[in-house]
Enzyme design. Structure first.
Site, PDB file in Angstrom:
ATOM      1  N   THR A 147       8.776   5.305  19.035  1.00  0.00           N
ATOM      2  CA  THR A 147       9.921   4.522  19.487  1.00  0.00           C
ATOM      3  C   THR A 147       9.745   3.060  19.084  1.00  0.00           C
ATOM      4  OG1 THR A 147      10.482   6.020  21.276  1.00  0.00           O
ATOM      5  CG2 THR A 147      11.156   3.729  21.542  1.00  0.00           C
TER       6      THR A 147
ATOM      7  N   GLU B  90     -11.442   5.898  23.753  1.00  0.00           N
ATOM      8  CA  GLU B  90     -10.847   5.149  22.627  1.00  0.00           C
ATOM      9  C   GLU B  90     -10.018   3.999  23.194  1.00  0.00           C
ATOM     10  OE1 GLU B  90      -7.427   6.811  20.496  1.00  0.00           O
ATOM     11  OE2 GLU B  90      -8.372   6.118  18.642  1.00  0.00           O
TER      12      GLU B  90
ATOM     13  N   ARG C  40       0.840  -1.204   0.000  1.00  0.00           N
ATOM     14  CA  ARG C  40       0.000   0.000   0.000  1.00  0.00           C
ATOM     15  C   ARG C  40       0.874   1.252   0.000  1.00  0.00           C
ATOM     16  NH1 ARG C  40      -4.058   1.403   5.065  1.00  0.00           N
ATOM     17  NH2 ARG C  40      -4.786   3.452   4.377  1.00  0.00           N
TER      18      ARG C  40
ATOM     19  N   LYS D 214      10.477  11.908  13.147  1.00  0.00           N
ATOM     20  CA  LYS D 214      10.484  11.292  14.466  1.00  0.00           C
ATOM     21  C   LYS D 214       9.514  10.115  14.483  1.00  0.00           C
ATOM     22  CE  LYS D 214       9.948  10.569  18.947  1.00  0.00           C
ATOM     23  NZ  LYS D 214       9.589   9.125  18.884  1.00  0.00           N
TER      24      LYS D 214
ATOM     25  N   ARG E 115      -6.299   0.645  15.266  1.00  0.00           N
ATOM     26  CA  ARG E 115      -6.376   1.514  14.100  1.00  0.00           C
ATOM     27  C   ARG E 115      -7.206   2.720  14.492  1.00  0.00           C
ATOM     28  NH1 ARG E 115      -9.905  -0.943  11.226  1.00  0.00           N
ATOM     29  NH2 ARG E 115      -9.772   0.404   9.383  1.00  0.00           N
ATOM     30  N   CYS E 116      -6.796   3.893  14.099  1.00  0.00           N
ATOM     31  CA  CYS E 116      -7.558   5.094  14.457  1.00  0.00           C
ATOM     32  C   CYS E 116      -8.961   5.003  13.889  1.00  0.00           C
ATOM     33  CB  CYS E 116      -6.875   6.325  13.912  1.00  0.00           C
ATOM     34  SG  CYS E 116      -6.735   6.279  12.126  1.00  0.00           S
TER      35      CYS E 116
ATOM     36  N   ASP F 105       9.266  17.776  23.188  1.00  0.00           N
ATOM     37  CA  ASP F 105       9.039  19.218  23.375  1.00  0.00           C
ATOM     38  C   ASP F 105      10.118  20.033  22.664  1.00  0.00           C
ATOM     39  OD1 ASP F 105       7.619  19.192  26.752  1.00  0.00           O
ATOM     40  OD2 ASP F 105       6.903  18.459  24.793  1.00  0.00           O
TER      41      ASP F 105
ATOM     42  N   GLU G 272      -3.501  14.126  12.769  1.00  0.00           N
ATOM     43  CA  GLU G 272      -4.459  13.019  12.734  1.00  0.00           C
ATOM     44  C   GLU G 272      -4.434  12.395  14.126  1.00  0.00           C
ATOM     45  OE1 GLU G 272      -3.124  10.274   9.815  1.00  0.00           O
ATOM     46  OE2 GLU G 272      -3.441  11.617   8.144  1.00  0.00           O
TER      47      GLU G 272
ATOM     48  N   ASN H 215       1.360   2.284  14.995  1.00  0.00           N
ATOM     49  CA  ASN H 215       0.540   1.210  14.403  1.00  0.00           C
ATOM     50  C   ASN H 215       0.718   0.998  12.903  1.00  0.00           C
ATOM     51  OD1 ASN H 215      -0.742   3.645  13.857  1.00  0.00           O
ATOM     52  ND2 ASN H 215      -2.794   2.768  13.947  1.00  0.00           N
ATOM     53  N   TYR H 216       1.164   2.019  12.198  1.00  0.00           N
ATOM     54  CA  TYR H 216       1.499   1.852  10.761  1.00  0.00           C
ATOM     55  C   TYR H 216       2.872   2.457  10.561  1.00  0.00           C
ATOM     56  CZ  TYR H 216      -3.296   0.538   9.483  1.00  0.00           C
ATOM     57  OH  TYR H 216      -4.511  -0.093   9.344  1.00  0.00           O
TER      58      TYR H 216
ATOM     59  N   ARG I   6      -9.410   4.331   6.343  1.00  0.00           N
ATOM     60  CA  ARG I   6      -8.721   5.469   5.757  1.00  0.00           C
ATOM     61  C   ARG I   6      -8.590   5.343   4.241  1.00  0.00           C
ATOM     62  NH1 ARG I   6      -3.064   6.941   4.875  1.00  0.00           N
ATOM     63  NH2 ARG I   6      -2.694   9.029   5.620  1.00  0.00           N
TER      64      ARG I   6
HETATM   65  P1  NAP Z   1       1.225   8.552  20.738  1.00  0.00           P
HETATM   66  O1  NAP Z   1       1.566   7.879  22.009  1.00  0.00           O
HETATM   67  O2  NAP Z   1       0.498   9.820  20.756  1.00  0.00           O
HETATM   68  O3  NAP Z   1       2.616   8.745  19.925  1.00  0.00           O
HETATM   69  C1  NAP Z   1       2.577   9.259  18.623  1.00  0.00           C
HETATM   70  C2  NAP Z   1       3.953   9.841  18.303  1.00  0.00           C
HETATM   71  O4  NAP Z   1       4.173  10.986  19.108  1.00  0.00           O
HETATM   72  C3  NAP Z   1       5.103   8.902  18.600  1.00  0.00           C
HETATM   73  O5  NAP Z   1       6.118   9.069  17.642  1.00  0.00           O
HETATM   74  C4  NAP Z   1       5.578   9.383  19.947  1.00  0.00           C
HETATM   75  O6  NAP Z   1       6.927   9.069  20.234  1.00  0.00           O
HETATM   76  C5  NAP Z   1       5.432  10.872  19.750  1.00  0.00           C
HETATM   77  N1  NAP Z   1       5.390  11.636  20.995  1.00  0.00           N
HETATM   78  C6  NAP Z   1       5.088  11.220  22.230  1.00  0.00           C
HETATM   79  N2  NAP Z   1       5.149  12.250  23.108  1.00  0.00           N
HETATM   80  C7  NAP Z   1       5.522  13.338  22.394  1.00  0.00           C
HETATM   81  C8  NAP Z   1       5.767  14.705  22.689  1.00  0.00           C
HETATM   82  N3  NAP Z   1       5.659  15.194  23.937  1.00  0.00           N
HETATM   83  N4  NAP Z   1       6.135  15.553  21.689  1.00  0.00           N
HETATM   84  C9  NAP Z   1       6.262  15.085  20.427  1.00  0.00           C
HETATM   85  N5  NAP Z   1       6.036  13.799  20.056  1.00  0.00           N
HETATM   86  C10 NAP Z   1       5.672  12.946  21.046  1.00  0.00           C
HETATM   87  O7  NAP Z   1       0.344   7.572  19.807  1.00  0.00           O
HETATM   88  P2  NAP Z   1       0.626   6.038  19.449  1.00  0.00           P
HETATM   89  O8  NAP Z   1       0.454   5.236  20.686  1.00  0.00           O
HETATM   90  O9  NAP Z   1       1.905   5.923  18.699  1.00  0.00           O
HETATM   91  O10 NAP Z   1      -0.576   5.747  18.437  1.00  0.00           O
HETATM   92  C11 NAP Z   1      -1.874   5.479  18.948  1.00  0.00           C
HETATM   93  C12 NAP Z   1      -2.698   6.746  18.945  1.00  0.00           C
HETATM   94  O11 NAP Z   1      -2.540   7.436  17.713  1.00  0.00           O
HETATM   95  C13 NAP Z   1      -4.203   6.453  19.073  1.00  0.00           C
HETATM   96  O12 NAP Z   1      -4.831   7.456  19.824  1.00  0.00           O
HETATM   97  C14 NAP Z   1      -4.699   6.534  17.647  1.00  0.00           C
HETATM   98  O13 NAP Z   1      -6.062   6.884  17.549  1.00  0.00           O
HETATM   99  C15 NAP Z   1      -3.825   7.625  17.089  1.00  0.00           C
HETATM  100  N6  NAP Z   1      -3.710   7.443  15.647  1.00  0.00           N
HETATM  101  C16 NAP Z   1      -4.446   8.264  14.845  1.00  0.00           C
HETATM  102  C17 NAP Z   1      -4.390   8.079  13.478  1.00  0.00           C
HETATM  103  C18 NAP Z   1      -5.191   8.925  12.546  1.00  0.00           C
HETATM  104  O14 NAP Z   1      -4.961   8.806  11.324  1.00  0.00           O
HETATM  105  N7  NAP Z   1      -6.093   9.754  13.017  1.00  0.00           N
HETATM  106  C19 NAP Z   1      -3.609   7.077  12.926  1.00  0.00           C
HETATM  107  C20 NAP Z   1      -2.885   6.246  13.802  1.00  0.00           C
HETATM  108  C21 NAP Z   1      -2.940   6.434  15.179  1.00  0.00           C
HETATM  109  P3  NAP Z   1       7.219   7.832  21.245  1.00  0.00           P
HETATM  110  O15 NAP Z   1       6.781   6.585  20.565  1.00  0.00           O
HETATM  111  O16 NAP Z   1       8.717   7.908  21.453  1.00  0.00           O
HETATM  112  O17 NAP Z   1       6.452   8.110  22.507  1.00  0.00           O
HETATM  113  O1  G3P Z   2      -4.902   4.139  12.068  1.00  0.00           O
HETATM  114  C1  G3P Z   2      -4.274   4.516  10.963  1.00  0.00           C
HETATM  115  C2  G3P Z   2      -5.133   4.692   9.740  1.00  0.00           C
HETATM  116  O2  G3P Z   2      -4.289   5.135   8.721  1.00  0.00           O
HETATM  117  C3  G3P Z   2      -5.860   3.395   9.412  1.00  0.00           C
HETATM  118  O3  G3P Z   2      -5.795   3.121   8.064  1.00  0.00           O
HETATM  119  O4  G3P Z   2      -6.835   2.132   6.014  1.00  0.00           O
HETATM  120  O5  G3P Z   2      -6.539   0.746   8.093  1.00  0.00           O
HETATM  121  O6  G3P Z   2      -8.245   2.554   8.006  1.00  0.00           O
HETATM  122  P1  G3P Z   2      -6.918   2.066   7.516  1.00  0.00           P
END
Ligand code: NAP
Ligand code: G3P
Length: 477
Positions: A180, A378, A103, A177, A283-284, A215, A250, A154-155, A438
């Site tokens: 991790t 969520e 993809r 970035k 997945r979001c 930060d 997002e 997650n992706y 998505r």
């Molecule tokens: P996350 O904990 O918010 O982390 C996302 C990214 O932000 C990571 O690279 C993380 O680095 C970084 N980060 C953490 N603290 C930060 C800070 N203070 N300043 C700058 N960057 C910082 O999210 P996740 O657990 O990776 O993903 C799950 C979440 O993402 C869910 O809420 C999901 O709904 C959302 N999401 C939304 C979408 C969308 O398209 N809307 C898609 C995928 C996921 P570290 O890993 O080093 O902490």
């Molecule tokens: O959560 C990440 C978003 O990109 C999901 O993609 O195509 O699996 O809905 P999709």
């Protein structure tokens, strides 16, 4: 040990640098290490991106596009190896991991094609009263500069590329970035772009915990744009700290599947279960609540039970599965708290509700009420609440009470009803008779309320990471 693509001259500092062990959520084995870069390292990466911008922006678009085409081909050549790495690093099942790679190659190609189709315009002055043909504007688009791309776990390939590729093809340079847990995939992605001919310094990965360097990087004065995907909690923190920097975000979601009385219930059930439980709901755009009208609720639940029982659960290294161990114990504990809260407040457990370590079995609750946390929060895990409503109006009201606004599904055989409901739902996308999702990646993708800022989707992303320049010609001179 995977290391970053930072300058090798820095290697003498390696001894003083910390590194972060990356452990697989599948077996807790150490699968690699990444550097925990210091603020000095991050600043060096940003300065390199800033310096390189001056040249990269002037590379002809067709040459920038060529790099992307080569990157897409190289990514496909590495698909089998990256599939295994993706499985190990974020616990994704083999089918989903492989499809993420293919993809992404499609995404990159489509991005290069799209960039070449985005043109400026010229505007005649005399189309506005009081002006004449002597004045006209030539409107072009320019890159914004250094884009900070922050991606979620997650992706780790697709959601990093969804920022990086549009940014690069538009002439920006990128500081990337990765999450991790996802950094190993991120490092491999950068290597693919570099092998495709991307000049050094155009794409710079900075690894390290967001809680430690986040930060610093989001408030750095030489960052010109922040493109973030992740939780609402982190995203809102970034939006408070970033000063005068355009944001594309997002964030979280609580996508509702609204099932009306004339819906094809068997079809809706298949879609809802697939949408809620693939990759364990991490997945979001996962379906995260069902709002079903009372008169068909029992029949829908019978179909949902049939479908949820078909789900394969377990370790993706052993077989193809739908539900995998969650990304961390912290994540699993959070989901488990939601399950316990629902049970304690009287929700009716239809299926699941058990756990083996970080593997939570797909869980379906009926008679969920609005006092239960799972109605609103969520989970980012395999738990799905059913809330019964009296009619479509009640479903829309309940859907809109969420702080999130990513997507909703509406299952009905009446397109007119579907459009009327879609017009009232406070979300970025309404899926009519389909699970929330998505893709395809050239569609607009956005969240409203606490689900995001701005619009992604290939053309939208390219335009978001460029700015308009008007050059006004005055012929009367
Ligand atoms: P996350 O904990 O918010 O982390 C996302 C990214 O932000 C990571 O690279 C993380 O680095 C970084 N980060 C953490 N603290 C930060 C800070 N203070 N300043 C700058 N960057 C910082 O999210 P996740 O657990 O990776 O993903 C799950 C979440 O993402 C869910 O809420 C999901 O709904 C959302 N999401 C939304 C979408 C969308 O398209 N809307 C898609 C995928 C996921 P570290 O890993 O080093 O902490
Ligand atoms: O959560 C990440 C978003 O990109 C999901 O993609 O195509 O699996 O809905 P999709």
């Amino acid at each position: 040990m995977n290391t970053n693509n930072y300058d090798k001259e820095q290697s003498h500092k390696d001894e003083s640098r910390q590194s972060i062990q990356i452990r697989s959520p599948l077996d807790d084995s150490v699968i690699g290490e990444v550097l925990a870069l210091s603020k000095e390292d991050v600043n060096s990466a940003i300065q390199l991106a800033k310096e390189t911008f001056a040249t990269w922006r002037n590379v002809p678009l067709n040459e920038r596009a060529e790099v992307l085409y080569k990157a897409a081909n190289l990514l496909l050549e590495e698909a089998d190896r990256l599939t295994v790495l993706l499985m190990m690093e974020v616990g994704k099942d083999k089918k989903s991991a492989h499809s993420e790679i293919t993809r992404t190659a499609d995404f990159i190609r489509f991005t290069a094609d799209t960039a070449k189709s985005i043109h400026g315009e010229s505007i005649q002055g005399d189309t506005f009263s009081g002006f004449n043909k002597e004045k006209f504007a030539v409107v072009t688009r320019e890159p914004v500069g250094v884009v900070l791309a922050i991606s979620p776990f997650n992706y780790p390939i697709n959601l990093a590329t969804s920022k990086i590729a549009p940014a690069l093809v538009a002439g920006n340079t990128v500081v990337f970035k990765p999450a991790t847990t996802g950094s190993l995939c991120g490092i491999e992605l950068v290597k693919v772009f570099e092998a495709a001919g991307l000049p050094k310094g155009v794409l710079n990965i900075v690894t390290g915990r967001g809680s430690e360097i986040g930060d610093y990087v989001v408030t750095h004065p030489d960052i010109n744009f922040i493109n973030f995907t992740g939780s609402t909690e982190v995203g809102s923190g970034i939006s408070e700290k970033a000063h005068m920097v355009p944001l594309l975000m997002e964030l979280g979601g609580k996508d509702a599947a609204i099932v009306l009385k004339d819906a094809d219930l068997a079809f809706a059930a298949k879609n809802i279960i697939a949408g809620a439980f693939s990759y364990s709901g991490q997945r979001c755009t996962a379906v995260k609540r069902i709002l079903v009208v009372n008169e068909v609720a029992d029949r829908l639940i019978a179909y949902l039970k049939e479908e949820i029982q078909k789900l394969e659960v377990g370790n993706p290294l052993e077989k193809q599965v739908d539900v995998v161990p969650l990304i961390s114990t912290k994540a699993a504990d959070y989901v488990w708290d939601l399950i316990e809260d629902a049970k304690a407040k009287g929700a009716k457990l239809i299926y699941g509700g058990t756990r083996e370590g970080n593997l939570i079995f797909p869980t379906l609750f009926d008679y969920v009420t609005t006092d239960m946390r799972v109605a609103w929060e969520e989970p980012f895990g395999p738990v799905l609440p059913i809330l019964r409503v009296n009619n479509a109006d009640e479903a829309v009201d309940l859907a809109n009470q969420s702080e999130y606004g990513l997507q909703s599904s509406v299952f009905t055989e009446n397109l007119s009803d579907a459009f009327h409901i879609a017009s009232r739902l406070e979300v970025g996308t309404v899926q009519v008779n389909n699970k929330t999702e998505r893709g395809p990646d050239h569609f607009p993708f956005l969240g409203v309320k606490k689900s995001g800022i701005g619009t992604q989707g290939i053309r939208y992303s390219i335009e978001a990471m460029t700015r308009v320049k008007a050059t006004v010609i005055n012929l009367s001179h």
